[in-house]
Design a protein around this motif. Structure first.
Motif, PDB file in Angstrom:
ATOM      1  N   GLY A 149       0.790  -1.229   0.000  1.00 20.93           N
ATOM      2  CA  GLY A 149       0.000   0.000   0.000  1.00 20.93           C
ATOM      3  C   GLY A 149       0.817   1.272   0.000  1.00 20.93           C
ATOM      4  N   SER A 150       2.121   1.173   0.248  1.00 19.81           N
ATOM      5  CA  SER A 150       2.968   2.367   0.238  1.00 19.81           C
ATOM      6  C   SER A 150       3.236   2.800  -1.203  1.00 19.81           C
ATOM      7  CB  SER A 150       4.288   2.106   0.967  1.00 19.81           C
ATOM      8  OG  SER A 150       5.020   1.086   0.319  1.00 19.81           O
ATOM      9  N   GLU A 151       3.715   4.032  -1.358  1.00 17.92           N
ATOM     10  CA  GLU A 151       3.970   4.574  -2.690  1.00 17.92           C
ATOM     11  C   GLU A 151       5.392   5.091  -2.808  1.00 17.92           C
ATOM     12  OE1 GLU A 151       1.034   7.586  -3.365  1.00 17.92           O
ATOM     13  OE2 GLU A 151      -0.539   6.120  -3.892  1.00 17.92           O
ATOM     14  N   VAL A 152       5.905   5.030  -4.017  1.00 18.45           N
ATOM     15  CA  VAL A 152       7.222   5.572  -4.340  1.00 18.45           C
ATOM     16  C   VAL A 152       7.030   6.613  -5.438  1.00 18.45           C
ATOM     17  CG1 VAL A 152       9.471   5.049  -5.355  1.00 18.45           C
ATOM     18  CG2 VAL A 152       8.469   3.483  -3.690  1.00 18.45           C
ATOM     19  N   GLU A 153       7.594   7.793  -5.226  1.00 19.72           N
ATOM     20  CA  GLU A 153       7.471   8.889  -6.191  1.00 19.72           C
ATOM     21  C   GLU A 153       8.836   9.148  -6.816  1.00 19.72           C
ATOM     22  OE1 GLU A 153       5.227  12.962  -5.593  1.00 19.72           O
ATOM     23  OE2 GLU A 153       7.281  13.104  -4.830  1.00 19.72           O
ATOM     24  N   VAL A 154       8.887   9.161  -8.153  1.00 17.82           N
ATOM     25  CA  VAL A 154      10.167   9.307  -8.851  1.00 17.82           C
ATOM     26  C   VAL A 154       9.988  10.156 -10.101  1.00 17.82           C
ATOM     27  CG1 VAL A 154      11.124   7.110  -8.041  1.00 17.82           C
ATOM     28  CG2 VAL A 154       9.795   7.184 -10.153  1.00 17.82           C
ATOM     29  N   ASN A 155      11.122  10.508 -10.703  1.00 13.50           N
ATOM     30  CA  ASN A 155      11.097  11.247 -11.964  1.00 13.50           C
ATOM     31  C   ASN A 155      11.025  10.303 -13.167  1.00 13.50           C
ATOM     32  OD1 ASN A 155      12.637  12.778 -14.318  1.00 13.50           O
ATOM     33  ND2 ASN A 155      11.775  14.311 -12.933  1.00 13.50           N
ATOM     34  N   LEU A 156      11.635   9.124 -13.046  1.00 10.69           N
ATOM     35  CA  LEU A 156      11.673   8.147 -14.134  1.00 10.69           C
ATOM     36  C   LEU A 156      11.524   6.749 -13.563  1.00 10.69           C
ATOM     37  CD1 LEU A 156      12.288   7.264 -17.106  1.00 10.69           C
ATOM     38  CD2 LEU A 156      14.717   7.255 -16.462  1.00 10.69           C
ATOM     39  N   VAL A 157      10.690   5.943 -14.214  1.00  9.45           N
ATOM     40  CA  VAL A 157      10.535   4.537 -13.854  1.00  9.45           C
ATOM     41  C   VAL A 157      11.154   3.682 -14.961  1.00  9.45           C
ATOM     42  CG1 VAL A 157       8.915   2.670 -13.345  1.00  9.45           C
ATOM     43  CG2 VAL A 157       8.402   5.008 -12.605  1.00  9.45           C
ATOM     44  N   VAL A 158      12.002   2.737 -14.568  1.00 12.71           N
ATOM     45  CA  VAL A 158      12.622   1.801 -15.504  1.00 12.71           C
ATOM     46  C   VAL A 158      11.956   0.445 -15.293  1.00 12.71           C
ATOM     47  CG1 VAL A 158      14.759   0.732 -16.275  1.00 12.71           C
ATOM     48  CG2 VAL A 158      14.789   3.076 -15.375  1.00 12.71           C
ATOM     49  N   ALA A 159      11.235  -0.017 -16.299  1.00 12.53           N
ATOM     50  CA  ALA A 159      10.542  -1.303 -16.207  1.00 12.53           C
ATOM     51  C   ALA A 159      11.469  -2.418 -16.651  1.00 12.53           C
ATOM     52  CB  ALA A 159       9.277  -1.292 -17.054  1.00 12.53           C
ATOM     53  N   ALA A 160      11.945  -3.194 -15.688  1.00 13.04           N
ATOM     54  CA  ALA A 160      12.794  -4.358 -15.963  1.00 13.04           C
ATOM     55  C   ALA A 160      12.113  -5.596 -15.401  1.00 13.04           C
ATOM     56  CB  ALA A 160      14.170  -4.162 -15.336  1.00 13.04           C
ATOM     57  N   ASP A 161      10.782  -5.623 -15.511  1.00 13.55           N
ATOM     58  CA  ASP A 161       9.986  -6.654 -14.852  1.00 13.55           C
ATOM     59  C   ASP A 161       9.584  -7.793 -15.774  1.00 13.55           C
ATOM     60  OD1 ASP A 161       8.450  -4.715 -16.109  1.00 13.55           O
ATOM     61  OD2 ASP A 161       6.781  -4.849 -14.705  1.00 13.55           O
ATOM     62  N   GLY A 162      10.400  -8.048 -16.812  1.00 10.23           N
ATOM     63  CA  GLY A 162      10.290  -9.280 -17.566  1.00 10.23           C
ATOM     64  C   GLY A 162       9.258  -9.297 -18.677  1.00 10.23           C
ATOM     65  N   ARG A 163       9.182 -10.465 -19.324  1.00 10.97           N
ATOM     66  CA  ARG A 163       8.355 -10.613 -20.524  1.00 10.97           C
ATOM     67  C   ARG A 163       6.877 -10.384 -20.247  1.00 10.97           C
ATOM     68  NH1 ARG A 163       9.289 -16.208 -23.043  1.00 10.97           N
ATOM     69  NH2 ARG A 163      11.434 -15.822 -22.392  1.00 10.97           N
ATOM     70  N   ASN A 164       6.435 -10.613 -19.012  1.00 13.81           N
ATOM     71  CA  ASN A 164       5.036 -10.383 -18.649  1.00 13.81           C
ATOM     72  C   ASN A 164       4.881  -9.067 -17.888  1.00 13.81           C
ATOM     73  OD1 ASN A 164       4.127 -12.915 -19.735  1.00 13.81           O
ATOM     74  ND2 ASN A 164       5.016 -13.914 -17.936  1.00 13.81           N
ATOM     75  N   SER A 165       5.695  -8.097 -18.239  1.00 15.94           N
ATOM     76  CA  SER A 165       5.783  -6.820 -17.529  1.00 15.94           C
ATOM     77  C   SER A 165       4.414  -6.211 -17.188  1.00 15.94           C
ATOM     78  CB  SER A 165       6.571  -5.818 -18.382  1.00 15.94           C
ATOM     79  OG  SER A 165       6.501  -4.523 -17.837  1.00 15.94           O
ATOM     80  N   ARG A 166       4.174  -6.059 -15.898  1.00 10.44           N
ATOM     81  CA  ARG A 166       2.928  -5.411 -15.457  1.00 10.44           C
ATOM     82  C   ARG A 166       2.945  -3.929 -15.784  1.00 10.44           C
ATOM     83  NH1 ARG A 166      -1.488  -6.162 -12.612  1.00 10.44           N
ATOM     84  NH2 ARG A 166      -2.323  -4.528 -11.269  1.00 10.44           N
ATOM     85  N   LEU A 167       4.094  -3.288 -15.634  1.00  7.82           N
ATOM     86  CA  LEU A 167       4.174  -1.851 -15.927  1.00  7.82           C
ATOM     87  C   LEU A 167       3.915  -1.584 -17.407  1.00  7.82           C
ATOM     88  CD1 LEU A 167       7.177  -0.592 -13.776  1.00  7.82           C
ATOM     89  CD2 LEU A 167       4.763  -0.778 -13.190  1.00  7.82           C
ATOM     90  N   ARG A 168       4.434  -2.447 -18.275  1.00  5.73           N
ATOM     91  CA  ARG A 168       4.192  -2.290 -19.715  1.00  5.73           C
ATOM     92  C   ARG A 168       2.696  -2.395 -20.015  1.00  5.73           C
ATOM     93  NH1 ARG A 168       6.614  -7.006 -22.134  1.00  5.73           N
ATOM     94  NH2 ARG A 168       4.541  -7.916 -21.884  1.00  5.73           N
ATOM     95  N   GLN A 169       2.032  -3.331 -19.365  1.00  3.17           N
ATOM     96  CA  GLN A 169       0.598  -3.505 -19.577  1.00  3.17           C
ATOM     97  C   GLN A 169      -0.183  -2.296 -19.085  1.00  3.17           C
ATOM     98  OE1 GLN A 169      -0.418  -7.251 -17.711  1.00  3.17           O
ATOM     99  NE2 GLN A 169       1.243  -8.331 -18.776  1.00  3.17           N
ATOM    100  N   ILE A 170       0.163  -1.793 -17.904  1.00  6.57           N
ATOM    101  CA  ILE A 170      -0.533  -0.625 -17.349  1.00  6.57           C
ATOM    102  C   ILE A 170      -0.358   0.585 -18.260  1.00  6.57           C
ATOM    103  CG2 ILE A 170      -0.544   1.025 -15.435  1.00  6.57           C
ATOM    104  CD1 ILE A 170       0.243  -1.349 -13.606  1.00  6.57           C
ATOM    105  N   ALA A 171       0.834   0.725 -18.847  1.00  3.98           N
ATOM    106  CA  ALA A 171       1.119   1.869 -19.718  1.00  3.98           C
ATOM    107  C   ALA A 171       0.467   1.724 -21.092  1.00  3.98           C
ATOM    108  CB  ALA A 171       2.630   2.044 -19.879  1.00  3.98           C
ATOM    109  N   GLY A 172      -0.094   0.558 -21.388  1.00  4.55           N
ATOM    110  CA  GLY A 172      -0.775   0.361 -22.661  1.00  4.55           C
ATOM    111  C   GLY A 172       0.153   0.223 -23.847  1.00  4.55           C
ATOM    112  N   ILE A 173       1.379  -0.246 -23.620  1.00  2.00           N
ATOM    113  CA  ILE A 173       2.336  -0.435 -24.717  1.00  2.00           C
ATOM    114  C   ILE A 173       2.046  -1.768 -25.391  1.00  2.00           C
ATOM    115  CG2 ILE A 173       4.772  -0.715 -25.306  1.00  2.00           C
ATOM    116  CD1 ILE A 173       5.424   1.135 -22.956  1.00  2.00           C
ATOM    117  N   GLU A 174       1.804  -1.730 -26.687  1.00  2.00           N
ATOM    118  CA  GLU A 174       1.427  -2.922 -27.424  1.00  2.00           C
ATOM    119  C   GLU A 174       2.636  -3.816 -27.690  1.00  2.00           C
ATOM    120  OE1 GLU A 174      -0.554  -1.772 -30.968  1.00  2.00           O
ATOM    121  OE2 GLU A 174      -2.211  -0.764 -29.925  1.00  2.00           O
TER     122      GLU A 174
END
Length: 401
Positions: A149-174
């Motif tokens: 439930g905690s949050e992290v605030e940053v200027n840039l997020v680097v998604a290195a979360d693999g082939r099933n990347s959740r961040l990629r899905q949330i960002a809507g990258i096809e």
């Protein structure tokens, strides 16, 4: 709800994510690494090519890896397809391009362990083992929500979360995905004969069968074959599997013994239509997935990180934010062509082995024959394989950059 602020967040604690966190912390950015380590041993190794070695040297990690790795001084290709047009075996020596080795081979899990050990000692680097569950880009920041439930605030997020990347899905990258009618068996072996720092790749009709040196009289094997055959091989006891490997290798390294865990690797691919979204950059398998052929996967992931690092440093030098649209545009331009060319090369090689059509065999055989006979062409191909001549990231050229 608690919220902590950093400059850059890296989500994913595999080899690519760890290297990204180290690279940004090295340059003085307040960095947070989010994710759990996975150091399970499954028989997989990685051939770190020369550019990746320079990158790891710049991060200060390479000296601790040397005792666990073996140099790749020669690469040998043997056509074992049974084709009517079979070129003679072709060997490539690193000395031809003034290198001691094309790269070094090391177990994946060992590499991750050593990168993690370095990360724990780095200044400017915080490690959070909670999983990232959500991401949103705001006007001048990005917010990552963690499982607690905690949050992290940053200027840039680097998604290195693999082939099933959740961040990629949330960002809507096809993505585009594809698969092959093959599976790769990965296993560690001991053998009677010296490998002489030579990686040997047999091109078979079901895919490459590749033995890569490890320290001592040991090698790692990636055996690409039909899904049914791979499953059958994986169920054999150690003695039967070692005998099957020795026969397929034409007793090239003498008698074999299974000397570690084994695992099955799916033969599939993935590409993206863009490498970022507002405040987000994709690296490693979040951006591209390769079958385990040609030692391209992790090496390209490290090149992603080094290229993104260059874009971020350039942004800072020009008064821009790390997560600015200009930073992400520069990163996109630096990666697009490199990844597309290597995707096409690996896909093309694998498909020509599978087709069994004479024109494809002729083309592949003629190419190998040309490489064996034409010195300047062979050297150009070797240099490009080790590290692209144009646009190489600065940390892969000079550790002090």
């Amino acid at each position: 709800m608690s919220r902590k602020s950093y400059s850059i967040a890296v989500v994913g604690a595999g080899a690519v994510g760890l290297s990204a966190a180290l690279a940004f912390a090295r340059d003085g950015f307040e960095t947070v690494l989010i994710g759990r380590l996975d150091t399970r041993r499954d028989g997989r190794t990685v051939a770190l090519l020369n550019g990746s070695i320079r990158f790891l040297e710049a991060l200060g990690v390479w000296p601790s890896l040397i005792p666990e790795a073996a140099p790749l001084q020669t690469m040998r290709i043997v056509d074992d397809t049974g084709s009517l047009f079979r070129p003679p075996p072709v060997s490539f020596s690193a000395r031809e391009i003034d290198l001691d080795a094309f790269g070094w081979n090391i177990e994946n899990a060992t590499l991750v362990e050593e990168l993690a050990e370095s990360a724990r000692a780095y200044e400017n680097l915080t490690i959070l083992t909670e999983q990232a569950t959500d991401f949103r880009a705001e006007a001048d920041r990005a917010v990552i929500v963690l499982a607690d439930g905690s949050e992290v605030e940053v200027n840039l997020v680097v998604a290195a979360d693999g082939r099933n990347s959740r961040l990629r899905q949330i960002a809507g990258i096809e993505t585009q995905t594809w698969s092959y009618p093959q599976t790769a068996l990965a296993v560690l072996l001991a053998h009677d004969r010296e490998h002489r720092e030579t990686s040997t790749e047999f091109h078979t009709r079901n895919g490459p069968f590749t033995l890569v040196p490890l320290p001592g009289k040991r090698s790692s094997l990636v055996w690409v074959t039909s899904q049914k055959r791979a499953e059958q091989l994986s169920k054999l006891d150690d003695q039967a599997l070692a005998l099957a490997v020795e026969r397929q290798a034409q007793s090239h390294l003498g008698a074999m013994r299974v000397d570690g865990p084994r695992g099955l690797v799916p033969m599939s691919g993935l590409s993206v239509n863009r490498y970022g979204a507002p405040r987000l950059a994709l690296v490693g398998e979040a951006a591209h997935v390769f079958p385990p052929i040609g030692a391209q996967g992790l090496n390209l992931g490290f090149r992603d990180v080094a290229s993104l690092r260059d874009a971020v440093v350039d942004a800072l030098d020009n008064g821009r934010e790390p997560g600015s649209s200009e930073t992400l545009r520069q990163y996109q331009l630096s990666r697009d062509l490199d990844v597309r060319l290597r995707t096409a090369a690996i896909d093309g090689l694998n498909r020509t082995l599978l087709t069994g059509l004479l024109p494809a065999d002729l083309a592949r055989g003629a190419g190998l024959l040309a490489l064996s006979r034409i010195g300047f062409l062979r050297r150009a191909v070797m240099r490009e394989g080790v590290l692209p001549h144009m646009g190489a990231p600065r940390l892969m050229q000079d550790a002090s950059a």
